[in-house]
Structures are given as structure tokens and as C-alpha cells.
Enzyme design. Sequence first.
Site, PDB file in Angstrom:
ATOM      1  N   SER A  94      36.569 -60.182  30.862  1.00 62.44           N
ATOM      2  CA  SER A  94      37.331 -58.936  30.880  1.00 62.44           C
ATOM      3  C   SER A  94      38.720 -59.095  30.278  1.00 62.44           C
ATOM      4  O   SER A  94      38.865 -59.458  29.125  1.00 62.44           O
ATOM      5  CB  SER A  94      37.404 -58.388  32.306  1.00 62.44           C
ATOM      6  OG  SER A  94      37.980 -57.108  32.334  1.00 62.44           O
ATOM      7  N   HIS A  95      39.748 -58.848  31.074  1.00 59.52           N
ATOM      8  CA  HIS A  95      41.128 -58.813  30.598  1.00 59.52           C
ATOM      9  C   HIS A  95      41.787 -60.184  30.612  1.00 59.52           C
ATOM     10  O   HIS A  95      42.972 -60.306  30.313  1.00 59.52           O
ATOM     11  CB  HIS A  95      41.940 -57.863  31.479  1.00 59.52           C
ATOM     12  CG  HIS A  95      41.839 -58.192  32.942  1.00 59.52           C
ATOM     13  ND1 HIS A  95      40.674 -58.022  33.651  1.00 59.52           N
ATOM     14  CD2 HIS A  95      42.742 -58.696  33.822  1.00 59.52           C
ATOM     15  CE1 HIS A  95      40.863 -58.402  34.908  1.00 59.52           C
ATOM     16  NE2 HIS A  95      42.103 -58.812  35.026  1.00 59.52           N
TER      17      HIS A  95
ATOM     18  N   ASP B  72      41.178 -53.345  26.821  1.00 62.78           N
ATOM     19  CA  ASP B  72      41.222 -54.762  27.172  1.00 62.78           C
ATOM     20  C   ASP B  72      40.145 -55.575  26.469  1.00 62.78           C
ATOM     21  O   ASP B  72      39.506 -55.104  25.526  1.00 62.78           O
ATOM     22  CB  ASP B  72      41.104 -54.916  28.688  1.00 62.78           C
ATOM     23  CG  ASP B  72      39.728 -54.565  29.217  1.00 62.78           C
ATOM     24  OD1 ASP B  72      39.065 -53.712  28.603  1.00 62.78           O
ATOM     25  OD2 ASP B  72      39.301 -55.152  30.231  1.00 62.78           O
TER      26      ASP B  72
ATOM     27  N   ASP C 277      37.024 -56.586  27.088  1.00 63.65           N
ATOM     28  CA  ASP C 277      35.641 -56.101  26.969  1.00 63.65           C
ATOM     29  C   ASP C 277      35.537 -54.593  26.845  1.00 63.65           C
ATOM     30  O   ASP C 277      34.439 -54.038  26.874  1.00 63.65           O
ATOM     31  CB  ASP C 277      34.799 -56.594  28.139  1.00 63.65           C
ATOM     32  CG  ASP C 277      35.256 -56.047  29.478  1.00 63.65           C
ATOM     33  OD1 ASP C 277      36.464 -55.815  29.646  1.00 63.65           O
ATOM     34  OD2 ASP C 277      34.408 -55.864  30.370  1.00 63.65           O
TER      35      ASP C 277
ATOM     36  N   ASP D 248      36.609 -52.012  28.799  1.00 63.88           N
ATOM     37  CA  ASP D 248      36.391 -51.086  29.916  1.00 63.88           C
ATOM     38  C   ASP D 248      37.683 -50.601  30.568  1.00 63.88           C
ATOM     39  O   ASP D 248      37.657 -49.692  31.390  1.00 63.88           O
ATOM     40  CB  ASP D 248      35.453 -51.696  30.969  1.00 63.88           C
ATOM     41  CG  ASP D 248      35.999 -52.949  31.635  1.00 63.88           C
ATOM     42  OD1 ASP D 248      37.063 -53.438  31.210  1.00 63.88           O
ATOM     43  OD2 ASP D 248      35.341 -53.445  32.577  1.00 63.88           O
ATOM     44  N   ARG D 249      38.808 -51.184  30.205  1.00 61.38           N
ATOM     45  CA  ARG D 249      40.089 -50.730  30.759  1.00 61.38           C
ATOM     46  C   ARG D 249      40.903 -50.005  29.700  1.00 61.38           C
ATOM     47  O   ARG D 249      40.631 -50.115  28.504  1.00 61.38           O
ATOM     48  CB  ARG D 249      40.885 -51.922  31.313  1.00 61.38           C
ATOM     49  CG  ARG D 249      40.160 -52.633  32.440  1.00 61.38           C
ATOM     50  CD  ARG D 249      41.000 -53.739  33.036  1.00 61.38           C
ATOM     51  NE  ARG D 249      40.215 -54.485  34.005  1.00 61.38           N
ATOM     52  CZ  ARG D 249      40.683 -54.976  35.151  1.00 61.38           C
ATOM     53  NH1 ARG D 249      41.952 -54.790  35.473  1.00 61.38           N
ATOM     54  NH2 ARG D 249      39.894 -55.649  35.969  1.00 61.38           N
TER      55      ARG D 249
ATOM     56  N   LYS E 122      33.297 -48.557  33.972  1.00 59.94           N
ATOM     57  CA  LYS E 122      34.525 -47.934  33.489  1.00 59.94           C
ATOM     58  C   LYS E 122      34.547 -48.050  31.976  1.00 59.94           C
ATOM     59  O   LYS E 122      33.886 -48.912  31.404  1.00 59.94           O
ATOM     60  CB  LYS E 122      35.757 -48.557  34.136  1.00 59.94           C
ATOM     61  CG  LYS E 122      35.846 -50.076  34.125  1.00 59.94           C
ATOM     62  CD  LYS E 122      37.069 -50.509  34.915  1.00 59.94           C
ATOM     63  CE  LYS E 122      37.160 -52.025  35.055  1.00 59.94           C
ATOM     64  NZ  LYS E 122      36.261 -52.564  36.097  1.00 59.94           N
TER      65      LYS E 122
END
Length: 637
Positions: free
Chosen positions: A195-196, A360, A362, A364-365, A460
Site C-alpha cells: 500500500s502506502h 498512494d 496501490d 486505493d487512497r 477503497k
Amino acid sequence: MATLSLRLHNLLSSKFTYKTPQLSLSSSSSSHVALFPFLTSPQLRLRTSHSLSIKASSSSSSSSSSSSSSSPTTIAQPQGIKIKSIPTKPIEGQKTGTSGLRKKVKVFKQENYLANWIQALFNSLPPEDYKNGVLVLGGDGRYFNREAAQIIIKIAAGNGVGKILVGMEGILSTPAVSAVIRKRKANGGFIMSASHNPGGPDYDWGIKFNYSSGQPAPESITDKIYGNTLSISEIKVADIADVDLSRLGVTKFGDFTVEVVDPVSDYLELLESVFDFKLIKSLLSRSDFRFIFDAMHAVTGAYAKPIFVDKLGANPDSIANGVPLENFGHGHPDPNLTYAKDLVNILYSENGPDFGAASDGDGDRNMILGRSFFVTPSDSVAIIAANAQQAIPYFQSGPKGLARSMPTSGALDRVAEKLSLPFFEVPTGWKFFGNLMDAGKLSICGEESFGTGSDHIREKDGIWAVLAWLSIIAYRNKDKKPGEKLISVADVVKEHWATYGRNFFSRYDYEECESEGANKMIDYLRDLISKSKPGDKYGNYVLQVADDFTYTDPVDSSVASKQGVRFVFTDGSRIIFRLSGTGSAGATIRVYIEQFEPDASKHDVDAQIALKPLIDLALSVSKLKDFTGREKPTVIT
């Protein structure tokens, strides 16, 4: 042992020789030179060398012993594919966090580390959930994804999966994986991402599994996976060559198929069904509206040009850091005021753009900015919900319900109340929204950790949030003639505060704390709330309730406990303490502070000033400095 290591290395990483039968390339593959120029540039191609050597692990826990076999054994040969049984031993520390298993790359490169977890996953699923079925595979393009993709493909084939749909070059954003699962009616999918968190040889890597609805696997499954990592004794691996992921097409090995798919098309098609692209294009093509999107050298770089430029008419120069890199350009792909500082500086500069956004690692943010104006994630989801029915065709009949994570501010609660919509407060973790969506109870939801989305998928979705905001701004300005003052991001937010009141909100992150001190702090707080009672005084605040948040799912009655220590005061103010489950090393302590202000004359006060008494109280009550030694947070949101 050296011979065994070599055999496993040959099975799981066959040097990209591509001796694959029945390869048929899609006629559209040439289009991706334009869509993904970074995939064909020698300087920017993702790393292809296999440095991983997987063998029977010498690391073990006391819960299980290895198979007595010292070498791979052929256990099946369906349609000419040799399936090997690789002896292994349990490896400690493979319990998933809030969103999958995340560790440093060097941990995943340990012998059998990834292979054990993937096999434990198959051991945890009912055979009908994957045997002869279809699984999706993709990731954010970070370092180690290419090697990992080949390992996952071979173990999937070894366990009887019928087909793998994998994004070209292993690229698929997390929202896109969910979209592909749902459109292609796949049994589930693997997402290779931390992720982030930063990427590169010295940084982070992660893996998670999403189910057939496109949502992250529930705790009932992740708990089984962890249990099986403690007793695993063999890995089933298909003895097949690596698959060329650089070209669209189908590769067949007997009854097992790998299809390399366009990372963008299914996801873009879905977004076009949700939003009024013509309306958004009318905004982005205006000469008096300037837009910038920072992809942070992460996965949304693969989506930004096809969506914002090619479909919606944005200026090509409006995409910043649009080339996905396996180390994210040595940056930290977390779209917040600290790690996206370059974008913040642009928006807060003299005569900055009208609208800025970032996503971010991947995809999703998201972070939303106006000119010299930051929209908190808590406000963002509330404002999207309040305007969705007017501005977004997907919600033309109105949202079914709204939900937020427990630490997220109560701004969304007030929208739900005004619109007479069902409302839900859930623990942190997107998986908790999925059941509500599948039951038809929820349409729009969000987390204060820069995650926003809806029931169009079960994750998300960063680009969805950006398009939702562009839709709102476009709708509010659709009748504005050239030269007329446009309604800005700040105007929309301040109008919302005037209607609903402002929930001042801030989050303090203390990253990579010593786990012992962090856990002692949470234990201390749990002991404190056990002795607390309504009416207790905390400085100028009077306690209404203190607890450790427990959630009972209204759909399946499952219970999630110990989800965050809360102090809620009689004026509605809240202080919350959590240990994050999204890091890869140490412990991240998150402190959330919230205070509601109905008086519009006070809405322009800086949040850090408005919240200072509560922030001081939170640090005092928790004794955070005493337990962690930290003088100040790593990140303030």
C-alpha cells in the site's frame, strides 16, 4: 541441501526463458506502448532478475516439523504438468494485519517465506473456491512483484486453479483488482502491495487475498491462513516455465491458463458507468480551471493518462510523477501533508492550481486539495455523500446507507442524519464495509486514513474519490460562463460546514515505535478505562464513556474486539488510541483527536489551534512520551 535449493529455485523462478506452449498474443497489445511507455523503457522497466532462492526452510516453530522428504516429489501430472510437493517447515510471524501480510522485502526473500503463506492460503480455502476456478493477480509495481508473481502463478497451478488473470507487467491497482474480480466473476484475487509504505530492496512488500465479491478476505479466513502457516509441511508447485507478463495474451499449460490482461480497461469501463465523464470533461477543459494529479511514481501512474488525459481532456502536463517505479522514485507513496509535500507546496503557492489530488502506492487512497486548502478525509467522505445524488449518476436514486471507520470524525454521521440514511460505525479495515455492501445496506463509506469509496467495488478507491470531487465541482460550476468566478473546493467545504457544523479533526502518527513500549501504553490505557466511569473529569472535559471499541457485524453477527481505546466526552469530543496494522516493522501508534464546532464564526480556526487542549490531554493521559520516548509525531494529519 544445496541441491534441494537449486531444484526449488528452478521450479519457482525459471529465469524467464519463456518456453511456454500455445502462446497467443492479443491484437491490441501494441496499444500499450502508448498507454504504458514505462513498460518498454530499458531505464524504467521493473526489475526482472530472480534473486530469490526458495528451499525447505531451516526456520521452524515448535508447532510443526518438516516433511521427512529431502527433495521435491512428483505428486500429480495432469495434462502433462508435473506437480511437485516441496517439503517445508512453518515460519514464525506470518499473521496478517489490517490489510494482508506486510514485511520488509528481505523477510519475504527468506527461504519459502512467500511460498509458505500462499500455500497456507490454499490450505485454508474450501476446494470449490479455487479448484478449476479463476483467480486475479496484480500489484502496484513495487520491487519484488515480478518475482513474486511467478511464484504465485506456479503454486496456484500446483493447487488446481484453472486460470490466472494477471495484469500486464503484474500491474493492477487494488481497486482495479476488485473491479476485475467482479466483472470477470473470478473466485478471488491476489494483490501484491504494501500500500502506502515505501518500496525497494530495503523497504516493504505485502500480499493479500480478496474474495469473489472483490473484498478483502474476512478475519475468519485470515485467521485460518495464520493457523495453517503454523502447521504447513509441503508446498504444491507446478513445474512450468515463467510466463511473459510484458505482452497481452494467453499462455496455456495443459488445462492451466494464464491470461495477461490490460490493467486499465475493465476498471475504466466501470468508472464510466459511475460518473458523468462528459460533465467532468467540461470542467477539465475550461481555460479558467487548473488541475494537477500526483501519482507519486506509484500504480495510478498507469491509470492517470488514460483516464484524466485521454478520456477527460486534462492537459498532459497535469500528471505529476506519472511513471510507476519499483521504488516509487525513492519516495514514500502516502498521499498526506507530509509525504506529498511537493504537491501541497504547489497548491499553496501564489496562484496555485484550482484542484490537486494524489493517490498512494496501490491506488486505493487519496488526498484532495483546493487552492491553499486541504480537505480532511473525514470531511471528504461527508461532502461526497451530501452531494452524490445530484452530481454522480450512479447515486441518482440516493445512497442506500453511509458508514465510516470508528476513528473517522463524525462529519458523515451528520449527513446520514440529515438525509435520513442508515449509518454504520465499523472498525478500521475496508473488509468491514464489504458485508454491509453485499447486504445492500451501504453505498458510500470512508476512513480518516485517506480511504474513500463506494459499493461500485469492494475496496477503497483513490481515483474514484478524485472523480467524485471533480464531479461535485463540475456540477456546481456547470452553468458558469467564461470569466465568471468559479465555485472552488474551499467554497464547497465551507458551505458544508455552514450547513452541518465542523468536526475539527487531527491524527498524530508515531511510526516504527518499539513494539514493547507501544503495547505497554495500550495496556495501560485499557487498565485506565476499566477504572473510569461517566462523569470523571479530564481537565475541562467530562467523560461520557471510555471503552475499547467492539463491533458486532449486523449482517453475520461476527464480533471484532479491541479495535481502539476511546475517550468520549459529554461535548462530543473524542480521543482515540490505536496500534496500526498496516506497517511492516515495529509499531505505529495513531492518536485521533476530534471536536465538533457548530459556530460558523469559528470554522476558519486552524485545526491544530482548535484542538490543542484535546491534543495536550491525549498526550498526558496516555503517557505516550514515557512509554515510547517520542518527543513528537512522525506525521500530523
